[in-house]
Scaffold this motif. Structure first.
Motif, mmCIF file in Angstrom:
data_model
loop_
_atom_site.group_PDB
_atom_site.id
_atom_site.type_symbol
_atom_site.label_atom_id
_atom_site.label_comp_id
_atom_site.label_asym_id
_atom_site.label_seq_id
_atom_site.Cartn_x
_atom_site.Cartn_y
_atom_site.Cartn_z
ATOM 1 N N LEU A 116 35.719 67.781 -8.840
ATOM 2 C CA LEU A 116 34.312 67.966 -8.474
ATOM 3 C C LEU A 116 34.137 68.200 -6.977
ATOM 4 N N ARG A 117 35.194 68.613 -6.313
ATOM 5 C CA ARG A 117 35.124 68.870 -4.876
ATOM 6 C C ARG A 117 34.350 70.148 -4.581
ATOM 7 N N SER A 118 33.837 70.222 -3.334
ATOM 8 C CA SER A 118 33.147 71.421 -2.808
ATOM 9 C C SER A 118 31.900 71.802 -3.595
ATOM 10 N N LYS A 119 31.248 70.825 -4.199
ATOM 11 C CA LYS A 119 30.012 71.095 -4.934
ATOM 12 C C LYS A 119 28.814 70.493 -4.220
ATOM 13 N N ARG A 120 28.978 70.160 -2.954
ATOM 14 C CA ARG A 120 27.917 69.545 -2.145
ATOM 15 C C ARG A 120 27.438 68.231 -2.768
ATOM 16 N N LEU A 121 28.343 67.529 -3.407
ATOM 17 C CA LEU A 121 28.005 66.229 -3.981
ATOM 18 C C LEU A 121 28.022 65.162 -2.887
ATOM 19 N N ALA A 122 28.912 65.330 -1.905
ATOM 20 C CA ALA A 122 29.043 64.334 -0.849
ATOM 21 C C ALA A 122 27.729 64.148 -0.083
HETATM 22 MG MG MG Z 1 31.289 67.895 -4.240
#
Ligand code: MG
Ligand code: NHW
Length: 359
Positions: A116-122
């Motif tokens: 789920l990286r690079s999905k602007r979840l952070a």
């Molecule tokens: Mg993300």
């Protein structure tokens, strides 16, 4: 480099770095709690916020599992932090913590991970935890990261002291230098079996007041440092097996506590090695020397860590650590950057001006 998220946050921006017209202190003033956004931030479809119950054995195991497979790796992806369940219990429940700050994201049935990286979840997660912290009337925070964000208050370096050089070489943590043999290497890092400072012993519950006094006096001199009370010291520094370990020097004459040292235990998974799967690492935490020379005190901690079978002892170049790093045969490693949220400090700090260690 653009930072679409961090440019919208109350943190020092790169373009303002060094601007002497700006006053030091909070960037945005606190607002009435009733004006803090009352509803959670929206997550993309199919994701939902959960509050992780860290007291529950089962949730702790789930969080532990997530981190073990997805948390920080070194630059070459050879090692990954392996926080234990006991460590998470310690790190996530200090005095004053709120359950609601332990936020997680789940999609239906599946736990969040590498995919789920690079999905602007952070950014959403950071905004959500900030919102929940604001609701407790807290407006500032300190954090660290390996990546460059707007704008570090200090850049520190990790230093590593080999305790088990053979294993460290076998797993690729370090290499045999030119004109070095394995047996010379083992001899170079050999430590005595017993500590040398009279009155050196493990910290006990009844030491909490004395240790708190020592630490408060010591940490006072740094630009950024925690403000520990006895409750904090009891939580953060009283020894807990395989989590945190602390030692004091009790003067054999006056029975006063004159010195203090500590480390926490954070193993890493060794990725893709046939022989070893875990690297046992101790991390220097808080050390205060008023009577024993710091160098001698730290040499004693190395002896203890070695006796407890750690493979490596790590220390950041914060506080007065530079004074023993070279002498005690530490070698340089990766960088660690320190940040403040919603607090403007004009100047970048030298590592030695920092009195804070984050896990
Ligand atoms: Mg993300
Ligand atoms: S640092 C360890 C962070 N964790 C890891 O490195 C584990 C492995 N990596 C990941 O899980 C210790 C992901 O890569 C993470 C980013 C989740 C890191 N800190 O979702 P997107 C801490 O835990 C920015 C802050 O697409 P992703 C301390 C990035 O610059 N921001 O990325 C945590 C970009 O923003 P920009 C970070 O790779 C302190 C945006 O996130 C960051 O899927 C948190 C991209 O998001 C990092 N380590 O997920 C701050 N890494 O503006 C607390 C990336 O550049 C602040 N980003 O476009 C204080 C809150 C409380 C305030 C109270 C008043």
């Amino acid at each position: 480099m653009r930072h679409k998220f961090w440019e919208t946050q109350p943190v020092k921006q790169f373009k303002d770095n060094g601007d002497i017209s700006l006053p030091e202190g909070p960037i945005e003033p606190p607002i009435p709690l009733s004006e803090v956004k009352q509803e959670p931030y929206n997550l993309p479809n199919l994701y939902e916020w959960i509050t992780c119950d860290i007291d529950s054995e089962e949730t702790r195991a789930e969080v532990c599992n997530l981190l073990t497979h997805n948390y920080i790796e070194d630059d070459k992806n050879m090692f990954r932090f392996n926080y234990s369940k006991e460590f998470l219990r310690w790190a996530l429940r200090p005095p004053g913590y709120c359950k609601s700050w332990h936020i997680g994201v789940r999609i239906n049935f599946l736990c969040v991970h590498k995919k789920l990286r690079s999905k602007r979840l952070a950014p959403v997660m950071i905004k959500e935890v900030t919102r929940r912290v604001h609701l407790e009337n807290i407006w500032q925070a300190a954090y660290t990261a390996g990546v460059v964000l707007p704008t570090p208050i200090s850049s520190c370096l990790y230093w590593h002291r080999s305790l088990n050089p053979k294993k460290l070489i076998d797993v690729g943590f370090c290499r045999l230098g030119a004109r070095m043999t394995m047996s010379r290497m083992i001899k170079l890092y050999k430590l005595p079996d017993s500590t040398c400072t009279p009155g050196f012993r493990q910290m006990e519950l009844h030491d909490v007041p004395a240790v708190t006094q020592l630490l408060r006096n010591y940490l006072n001199q740094f630009e950024v440092a925690p403000d520990f009370d006895e409750n904090d010291v009891k939580h953060w520094l009283l020894p807990t097996e395989n989590v945190v370990d602390s030692y004091v020097v009790e003067s054999p004459e006056s029975h006063k506590i004159t010195d203090f040292c500590s480390f926490y235990s954070l193993p890493s998974s060794i990725l893709g090695n046939q022989k070893y799967s875990i690297l046992k690492a101790a991390y220097s935490f808080y050390n205060v020397a008023t009577k024993t020379p710091l160098l001698q005190l730290m040499n004693d901690v190395l002896i203890v860590a070695n006796r407890k079978d750690y493979d490596v002892f790590n220390a950041l170049d914060v506080m007065q650590n530079e004074t023993f790093i070279k002498e005690l045969k530490f070698g340089p490693g990766d960088g660690k950057l320190y940040y403040l949220y919603n607090y403007w400090l004009r100047d970048t700090l030298k590592p030695m001006e920092l009195g804070l260690v984050l896990l």
